[in-house]
Scaffold this motif. Sequence first.
Motif, short mmCIF file in Angstrom:
data_model
loop_
_atom_site.label_atom_id
_atom_site.label_comp_id
_atom_site.label_asym_id
_atom_site.label_seq_id
_atom_site.Cartn_x
_atom_site.Cartn_y
_atom_site.Cartn_z
N ALA A 1 0.84 -1.20 0.00
CA ALA A 1 0.00 0.00 0.00
C ALA A 1 0.88 1.24 0.00
CB ALA A 1 -0.92 -0.01 1.22
N ASN A 2 0.29 2.35 -0.37
CA ASN A 2 1.03 3.61 -0.41
C ASN A 2 0.10 4.77 -0.14
OD1 ASN A 2 0.13 4.80 -3.23
ND2 ASN A 2 0.54 2.62 -3.54
N LEU A 3 0.65 5.82 0.43
CA LEU A 3 -0.10 7.04 0.72
C LEU A 3 0.79 8.24 0.40
CD1 LEU A 3 -2.61 8.42 1.96
CD2 LEU A 3 -1.46 8.28 4.17
N THR A 4 0.25 9.21 -0.36
CA THR A 4 1.03 10.37 -0.79
C THR A 4 0.28 11.66 -0.50
OG1 THR A 4 2.12 9.16 -2.59
CG2 THR A 4 2.04 11.55 -2.79
N LEU A 5 1.02 12.65 -0.04
CA LEU A 5 0.53 14.02 0.06
C LEU A 5 1.33 14.84 -0.94
CD1 LEU A 5 0.38 14.42 3.96
CD2 LEU A 5 -1.49 13.79 2.41
N THR A 6 0.66 15.50 -1.87
CA THR A 6 1.35 16.23 -2.92
C THR A 6 0.81 17.64 -3.05
OG1 THR A 6 1.94 16.20 -5.28
CG2 THR A 6 -0.24 15.38 -4.70
N SER A 7 1.66 18.55 -3.50
CA SER A 7 1.25 19.95 -3.63
C SER A 7 0.38 20.18 -4.86
CB SER A 7 2.48 20.85 -3.69
OG SER A 7 3.26 20.56 -4.86
N LYS A 8 0.38 19.23 -5.79
CA LYS A 8 -0.39 19.39 -7.03
C LYS A 8 -0.51 18.03 -7.70
CE LYS A 8 -2.15 22.22 -10.24
NZ LYS A 8 -3.25 23.19 -9.97
N TYR A 9 -1.70 17.75 -8.25
CA TYR A 9 -1.89 16.52 -9.00
C TYR A 9 -1.97 16.85 -10.48
CZ TYR A 9 -4.27 12.29 -10.79
OH TYR A 9 -4.64 11.17 -11.51
N LYS A 10 -0.97 16.42 -11.21
CA LYS A 10 -0.99 16.53 -12.67
C LYS A 10 -1.00 15.12 -13.24
CE LYS A 10 1.11 20.84 -14.34
NZ LYS A 10 0.17 21.11 -15.43
N TYR A 11 -1.76 14.92 -14.32
CA TYR A 11 -1.75 13.63 -15.00
C TYR A 11 -1.55 13.88 -16.49
CZ TYR A 11 -2.88 8.91 -16.39
OH TYR A 11 -2.81 7.64 -16.93
N ARG A 12 -0.55 13.22 -17.02
CA ARG A 12 -0.16 13.42 -18.42
C ARG A 12 0.02 14.91 -18.72
NH1 ARG A 12 -3.75 8.40 -21.06
NH2 ARG A 12 -2.50 6.81 -20.02
N GLY A 13 0.65 15.57 -17.76
CA GLY A 13 1.01 16.98 -17.91
C GLY A 13 -0.08 17.97 -17.64
N GLN A 14 -1.29 17.51 -17.28
CA GLN A 14 -2.43 18.42 -17.12
C GLN A 14 -2.91 18.48 -15.66
OE1 GLN A 14 -5.23 16.91 -20.13
NE2 GLN A 14 -4.47 18.49 -21.52
#
Length: 237
Positions: free
Chosen positions: A30-43
Amino acid sequence: MKTITTTCLLAVLASLAGTAGAEEASPVTANLTLTSKYKYRGQDQANTEAVTPAVQGGFDYSNSGFYVGNWNSSIGFTNSGLEMDFYGGYKGSITKDLGYDVGVLQYYYPQQDKVVDFNTTEIYGAMSFGPASAKLSYTVSDKYFGIEGGKGTLYGDLSANFELIPKLTLNLHVGGTSFDSEAKDNGAANYWDYKVGLTYDIGAGFSAAGAYVGGTKTDHYGDINKGRLIVSITKSM
């Protein structure tokens, strides 16, 4: 709704982490992430602000090369504020350094009122050689993330991860999205996306990452393709 889904996600991941930790050889991770921004395929997957924090996490089960998994993220373009990905496939190796991976991936966006149906299904195949990999995804659903005529959309992905020094890894990626004529008639345009970043292994399953991520064709897509500096911290269990 966002608070409820985020809380449920954290609870599920905590439960899975306990299960995975109980036995060293557990096939569940399992994994858990906190990120400042979610981009997918550059968007951008929320809004066009430089910082839009997102909570992400999932789990994988593997056995004899076969695997299934689920990954989730908070987003900002549906009324539920949630993306849920479900996937399964098979990984194997041809030689010691040459591997392959084939599977199917369902992007699911639960919504209370489906004004636009973003649900998308892809099949994919990938090859890996040492630190580098190449992957090709093909859209089998009628729509590509809400774009009419998206069936047949191709996405090519080239990635490489090089250890610079112990615990510090350079992450490189370039991808290309190619639409057919019908999707282009409905507002789509081919574009490239990119990522250059570093990941540091903190220890105890924690890692920190920083990357510059974006896409081309900002004249067509606007600021959602704008390059962003994204930082994140991940706990693997």
